[in-house]
Every structure is written in C-alpha cells, then in structure tokens.
Design a protein around this motif. Structure first.
Motif, short mmCIF file in Angstrom:
data_model
loop_
_atom_site.label_atom_id
_atom_site.label_comp_id
_atom_site.label_asym_id
_atom_site.label_seq_id
_atom_site.Cartn_x
_atom_site.Cartn_y
_atom_site.Cartn_z
N LYS A 45 0.86 -1.04 -0.03
CA LYS A 45 0.09 0.13 -0.10
C LYS A 45 0.82 1.22 0.10
O LYS A 45 1.85 1.24 0.87
N PRO A 46 0.69 2.21 -0.75
CA PRO A 46 1.30 3.41 -0.80
C PRO A 46 1.59 4.23 0.53
O PRO A 46 0.51 4.32 1.23
N GLN A 47 2.56 4.50 0.95
CA GLN A 47 2.91 5.24 2.10
C GLN A 47 3.57 6.81 1.74
O GLN A 47 4.33 6.94 0.81
N CYS A 48 2.92 7.84 2.23
CA CYS A 48 3.28 9.00 2.47
C CYS A 48 3.37 9.57 0.69
O CYS A 48 4.17 10.20 0.27
N LEU A 49 2.37 9.19 -0.07
CA LEU A 49 2.23 9.43 -1.41
C LEU A 49 1.37 10.71 -1.76
O LEU A 49 1.44 11.72 -2.20
N PHE A 50 -0.20 10.38 -1.29
CA PHE A 50 -1.34 11.20 -1.83
C PHE A 50 -1.40 12.24 -0.55
O PHE A 50 -1.07 11.92 0.70
N SER A 51 -2.11 13.31 -0.82
CA SER A 51 -2.21 14.32 -0.16
C SER A 51 -3.46 13.81 0.79
O SER A 51 -4.38 12.94 0.43
N GLN A 52 -3.63 14.63 1.94
CA GLN A 52 -4.64 14.14 2.90
C GLN A 52 -5.94 15.18 2.73
O GLN A 52 -6.42 15.50 3.46
N ASP A 53 -6.32 15.10 1.55
CA ASP A 53 -7.49 15.66 0.94
C ASP A 53 -8.66 14.53 0.76
O ASP A 53 -8.56 13.61 -0.38
N SER A 54 -9.84 14.79 1.57
CA SER A 54 -10.76 13.97 1.33
C SER A 54 -11.68 14.14 0.14
O SER A 54 -12.62 13.30 -0.07
N THR A 55 -11.27 14.96 -0.35
CA THR A 55 -12.24 15.27 -1.71
C THR A 55 -11.82 14.85 -2.94
O THR A 55 -12.38 14.69 -4.20
N LEU A 56 -10.35 14.48 -2.82
CA LEU A 56 -9.88 13.56 -3.96
C LEU A 56 -10.19 12.06 -3.97
O LEU A 56 -10.16 11.43 -2.74
N THR A 57 -10.25 11.44 -4.91
CA THR A 57 -10.47 10.00 -5.22
C THR A 57 -9.45 9.32 -5.90
O THR A 57 -8.92 9.70 -6.74
#
Length: 250
Positions: A45-57
């Motif tokens: 599972k990716p770690q520290c890759l995606f921003s913590q934005d709950s509006t992004l899928t």
C-alpha cells in the motif's frame, strides 16, 4: 500574479507530479502465503504519497499488459464486468486521506472479492494468468484526472497445469513419493492375496459340506421278531366259577 510566484507554483506542481509518476506499484516483498495466486495478488500500500484531501478520489487501474490507456480513458468509468472486452478496469475506490503517512506496512489484495455489491467498484477475481499492470490515479470531485503513478512491472498469476502436460515418468518423482507409492502397492497386493485366499478356503468348505449331504444315510437292520409263544385263555370244564388260566399254545 508576478513571474516569480508563477515559476514557484510551476516548480511545486511539477515536483508533486514527479513524485506521483516516480512511484511504481509493486508486489509485496513479504513472504505471504498466497502472495500470488491463480486469481489474486498482493501489492504494497502506498505510504506518504497522496495528499490528505478527502475530496480527492484514488482508484487502482488494473489492465492487461498489452492495453494502451490515455488520460481520457483513465478518468472514465471502467467497471469490472467490462474487463473481458475493454482489457482494463478500475477498482478499490477510496479517498486520498485513507493513505496516511505513518510508515506502517499495509497491503492491498487485488482480486479479493468473490461477489461484489457495487458493480462500479468491484475488486473481483482476475480471470486469467495475465500478465497484468496496475497504477493509481487521482481524480477530483468532477472526475477530472489530476495525477497518476507509473505502471507496475508485469504481474503473472499462478496457473494449474492440465493433466495432459503433467510428466508421470517415475524419474520426475521425488524419493518420498516413490517410497509411498511402493508401500501402497505392496499393501494392495497383500490385500488382494488375502481376499483370494479367503475365497478359495470358503469355496472348499462349501464343497465339503455338499459332499457330506450327498452321502448315503446308514441303514440299521431291525432285529427279527422274537419267537414268543402265544398263550390263549381257556375255561376249566365243569367249573365256570374258576378263574381262567392260560395254557401255552404249541
């Protein structure tokens, strides 16, 4: 907006895009049971890759190795049930904030859902051995493609052999298999010998019993009747009151 600010934003966006595209999904290096099966495989599972934005899928794209996908196709709905015809599908929909940066090992099993309640987000079993490629894509609330990772290396699933291609020559067997086969063969031969012996003994007993039944029954001679004298009663003449007496018959 001044030129330095525009350049800074451009560099920042480029750096973010570079971070995404430089990430390559890969099979986990852990020695799990079922790391790769006939219908599933496990990714780190990716770690520290995606921003913590709950509006992004975030979606995972699963595709045949030979399929070529542009950004338009990557942003479109691609359900699992169309995979045989389209050659790709997207699954494991979640928000970007479900990929936290905590450096705790976590894993994703692709193809894990035997039955899917949501046909547009189905992680169903993979239908063949592949090979497959996977990548993560990030979409906004308007389903516009924002970012994407690189493609994984080709992933080939395990497949059982058909009976026609299995080599049955004893030279291909291990020592343990040969010993077990030999023991079973000896036990089977012993069982058959015992069965045949039991059949022969039982048949012999039946034949003996029939012979005894057919033997003549011995005839015992009845001894001749004893020559016993016959006695008749007489009345004494002249004296009817006297009792009868017996006189032997000559």
């Amino acid at each position: 907006m001044s030129l330095p600010i525009q350049l800074w934003l451009l560099v920042t966006i480029s750096a973010v895009v570079a971070d995404y595209t430089s990430y390559i999904p890969q099979l986990t290096g852990k020695s799990f049971q079922g790391r790769v099966t006939a219908t599933t495989f496990i990714l780190d599972k990716p770690q520290c890759l995606f921003s913590q934005d709950s509006t992004l899928t975030v979606w995972l794209i699963v595709a045949n190795q030979t399929v070529q996908l542009d950004n338009t196709k990557l942003s479109q709905n691609a359900p699992y049930y169309l995979f045989p015809s389209s050659g790709y599908y997207r699954t494991l929909r979640t928000t970007a904030d479900t990929y936290p940066c905590n450096n705790v090992a976590d894993y994703i099993r692709v193809g894990n859902d035997a039955s899917c309640s949501d046909p547009n987000n189905c992680n169903g079993p993979l239908p063949s051995s592949g090979p497959y490629r996977v990548k993560f894509v990030v979409l906004n609330s308007a389903n516009v493609l924002l970012d994407q990772t690189g493609w994984s290396a080709p992933i080939t699933l395990r497949q059982g052999k058909t009976s026609s291609v299995i080599d049955t020559w004893p030279g291909r067997r291990s020592g343990g298999m040969i010993v077990i086969t030999s023991i079973l063969s000896v036990l089977l031969a012993t069982f058959l010998l015992c069965l045949i012996g039991t059949f022969i003994v039982g048949r012999k007993n039946i034949i003996c019993c029939k012979k005894n039944e057919n033997m003549e029954t011995p005839v015992f001679e009845v001894p001749p009747a004893l020559n016993i004298k016959d006695y008749k009663t007489h009345v004494v003449p002249g004296n009817p009151d006297l009792e009868l007496y017996a006189s032997p018959k000559a």
